[in-house]
Design an enzyme around this catalytic site. Structure first.
Site, PDB file in Angstrom:
ATOM      1  N   ARG A  45     -11.964   8.479  -1.974  1.00 38.81           N
ATOM      2  CA  ARG A  45     -12.209   9.919  -1.802  1.00 38.81           C
ATOM      3  C   ARG A  45     -13.709  10.204  -1.700  1.00 38.81           C
ATOM      4  NH1 ARG A  45     -10.029  13.367  -6.575  1.00 38.81           N
ATOM      5  NH2 ARG A  45      -8.274  11.967  -6.235  1.00 38.81           N
ATOM      6  N   LYS A  85     -11.203  -1.158  -0.820  1.00 42.10           N
ATOM      7  CA  LYS A  85     -10.915  -2.128   0.234  1.00 42.10           C
ATOM      8  C   LYS A  85     -12.011  -2.009   1.302  1.00 42.10           C
ATOM      9  CE  LYS A  85      -6.051  -0.923  -0.545  1.00 42.10           C
ATOM     10  NZ  LYS A  85      -4.901  -0.197  -0.006  1.00 42.10           N
ATOM     11  N   GLU A 116       0.245  -3.481   4.648  1.00 43.74           N
ATOM     12  CA  GLU A 116      -0.885  -2.555   4.804  1.00 43.74           C
ATOM     13  C   GLU A 116      -0.893  -1.913   6.182  1.00 43.74           C
ATOM     14  OE1 GLU A 116      -3.553  -0.970   4.095  1.00 43.74           O
ATOM     15  OE2 GLU A 116      -3.974  -1.458   2.015  1.00 43.74           O
ATOM     16  N   ASP A 117      -1.431  -0.697   6.255  1.00 45.25           N
ATOM     17  CA  ASP A 117      -1.539  -0.025   7.556  1.00 45.25           C
ATOM     18  C   ASP A 117      -2.990   0.177   7.982  1.00 45.25           C
ATOM     19  OD1 ASP A 117      -2.134   2.021   5.654  1.00 45.25           O
ATOM     20  OD2 ASP A 117      -1.686   3.536   7.174  1.00 45.25           O
ATOM     21  N   LYS A 177      -9.218   5.989   6.795  1.00 48.94           N
ATOM     22  CA  LYS A 177      -8.067   5.170   6.403  1.00 48.94           C
ATOM     23  C   LYS A 177      -8.483   4.082   5.418  1.00 48.94           C
ATOM     24  CE  LYS A 177      -4.187   5.266   9.554  1.00 48.94           C
ATOM     25  NZ  LYS A 177      -3.328   4.467  10.434  1.00 48.94           N
ATOM     26  N   GLY A 178      -7.799   4.041   4.285  1.00 44.61           N
ATOM     27  CA  GLY A 178      -8.059   3.005   3.279  1.00 44.61           C
ATOM     28  C   GLY A 178      -9.367   3.173   2.536  1.00 44.61           C
ATOM     29  N   VAL A 179      -9.990   4.357   2.673  1.00 49.14           N
ATOM     30  CA  VAL A 179     -11.325   4.606   2.089  1.00 49.14           C
ATOM     31  C   VAL A 179     -11.186   5.528   0.873  1.00 49.14           C
ATOM     32  CG1 VAL A 179     -13.570   5.651   2.594  1.00 49.14           C
ATOM     33  CG2 VAL A 179     -12.432   4.290   4.333  1.00 49.14           C
ATOM     34  N   ASP A 203       0.879  -1.167   0.000  1.00 47.98           N
ATOM     35  CA  ASP A 203       0.000   0.000   0.000  1.00 47.98           C
ATOM     36  C   ASP A 203       0.923   1.225   0.000  1.00 47.98           C
ATOM     37  OD1 ASP A 203      -2.336   1.612   0.331  1.00 47.98           O
ATOM     38  OD2 ASP A 203      -1.952   1.702   2.480  1.00 47.98           O
ATOM     39  N   LEU A 204       0.379   2.389  -0.274  1.00 43.13           N
ATOM     40  CA  LEU A 204       1.211   3.600  -0.359  1.00 43.13           C
ATOM     41  C   LEU A 204       1.124   4.451   0.906  1.00 43.13           C
ATOM     42  CD1 LEU A 204       3.030   5.438  -2.140  1.00 43.13           C
ATOM     43  CD2 LEU A 204       0.933   6.508  -2.973  1.00 43.13           C
ATOM     44  N   ASP A 205      -0.040   5.049   1.125  1.00 43.34           N
ATOM     45  CA  ASP A 205      -0.220   5.975   2.252  1.00 43.34           C
ATOM     46  C   ASP A 205      -0.076   5.243   3.584  1.00 43.34           C
ATOM     47  OD1 ASP A 205      -0.718   7.840   0.342  1.00 43.34           O
ATOM     48  OD2 ASP A 205      -2.880   7.930   0.655  1.00 43.34           O
ATOM     49  N   THR A 250       1.600  10.236   3.569  1.00 44.73           N
ATOM     50  CA  THR A 250       0.820  11.321   2.964  1.00 44.73           C
ATOM     51  C   THR A 250      -0.510  11.507   3.692  1.00 44.73           C
ATOM     52  OG1 THR A 250      -0.003   9.746   1.352  1.00 44.73           O
ATOM     53  CG2 THR A 250       1.833  11.115   0.656  1.00 44.73           C
ATOM     54  N   SER A 261      -2.734   0.502  -4.270  1.00 43.99           N
ATOM     55  CA  SER A 261      -3.170   1.665  -3.482  1.00 43.99           C
ATOM     56  C   SER A 261      -4.455   2.271  -4.022  1.00 43.99           C
ATOM     57  CB  SER A 261      -2.057   2.727  -3.514  1.00 43.99           C
ATOM     58  OG  SER A 261      -2.517   3.948  -3.004  1.00 43.99           O
ATOM     59  N   ALA A 262      -5.268   2.801  -3.117  1.00 43.56           N
ATOM     60  CA  ALA A 262      -6.495   3.502  -3.511  1.00 43.56           C
ATOM     61  C   ALA A 262      -6.188   4.901  -4.037  1.00 43.56           C
ATOM     62  CB  ALA A 262      -7.444   3.605  -2.317  1.00 43.56           C
ATOM     63  N   LYS A 309      -5.142   7.978  -6.218  1.00 46.10           N
ATOM     64  CA  LYS A 309      -5.099   8.268  -7.652  1.00 46.10           C
ATOM     65  C   LYS A 309      -3.851   9.075  -8.004  1.00 46.10           C
ATOM     66  CE  LYS A 309      -9.986   7.821  -8.692  1.00 46.10           C
ATOM     67  NZ  LYS A 309     -11.167   8.388  -9.354  1.00 46.10           N
ATOM     68  N   ASN A 310      -3.067   9.399  -6.987  1.00 51.85           N
ATOM     69  CA  ASN A 310      -1.847  10.182  -7.200  1.00 51.85           C
ATOM     70  C   ASN A 310      -0.589   9.359  -6.924  1.00 51.85           C
ATOM     71  OD1 ASN A 310      -3.300  12.791  -7.593  1.00 51.85           O
ATOM     72  ND2 ASN A 310      -3.951  12.379  -5.500  1.00 51.85           N
TER      73      ASN A 310
END
Length: 217
Positions: free
Chosen positions: A49, A145, A169-170, A45-47, A9-11, A17, A114-115, A117-118
């Site tokens: 936009r 997710k 994942e966090d 978290k993980g949701v 995952d990213l964030d 971020t 990752s969810a 888009k950036n």
């Protein structure tokens, strides 16, 4: 040597971020006349936009037209992107780089799931893009997710079976997605929150090469 797929995952996993998402959502909440706290932020978290905005409007007990929602979604993203402009490798979370480098040394496959888009611009700005053999982000998926779509797509992209895939994942939703997808879940964060993960580490600095070697086997 066995080749596995390591999906990140990213964030909150590679970079933090989350603080920028928080600031952007807080600004909108404040403009709508209510306070948005760090505790509230945990709900996002993980949701996606769109769902995040709905949660914020529920918190503020605000009814809004689709037109207003669309405007706030654009505003949130613009504010968030403005915070990312100055991002560099200093934003990478502790211990992440040694793990990415070791996976490359062991010729393992690495993907992003990752969810966000950036995701690509963030990886570019932090100098980590070259480590990834595949990227699946918010532009590629239709289900958030805990639906495992993002991770299953990443495994498919790397031509790897779900059972040969390891997810870092966090978020609770992310751990659930990995588990539902039949993958090995590794939680990065608090054990009390991420107790559904097969393995849990406070952060990557506590993860050693032996742990990675055992996952590869």
């Amino acid at each position: 040597m066995t080749t596995k797929a390591f999906i990140f995952d990213l964030d909150g996993v590679i970079v933090d971020t989350a603080k920028y998402h928080f600031l952007a959502w807080k600004k909108i909440a404040n403009e709508l006349g209510f306070e948005f706290t760090h505790e509230n932020n945990e709900l996002l978290k993980g949701v996606s936009r769109i769902r995040s905005l709905d949660i914020i409007l529920e918190l503020g007990k605000i009814k809004a037209s689709q037109e207003d929602k669309n405007r706030w979604l654009i505003q949130k993203n613009d504010d968030y992107l403005s915070y990312l402009v100055d991002m560099d490798e200093s934003e990478i979370l502790p211990g992440v780089m040694p793990i990415l480098k070791y996976l490359k040394e062991r010729n393992q496959l690495i993907a992003l799931g990752s969810a966000s888009k950036n995701a690509r611009p963030i990886l570019e700005k932090t100098g980590t893009l070259a480590y990834f053999d595949g990227i699946v982000d918010g532009n590629d998926v239709s289900n958030a997710k805990p639906d495992p779509e993002v991770f299953l797509l990443a495994a498919r992209l790397l031509h790897t079976k779900p059972e040969d895939s390891i997810v870092f994942e966090d978020s609770v939703a992310g751990i659930q997605a990995a588990n539902i997808g039949g993958m090995i879940s590794v939680g990065i964060g608090e054990a009390a929150t991420l107790h559904e993960a097969k393995y849990i580490f406070k952060d990557f600095t506590l993860m050693d090469k032996t742990f990675i070697d055992n996952l590869i086997k």
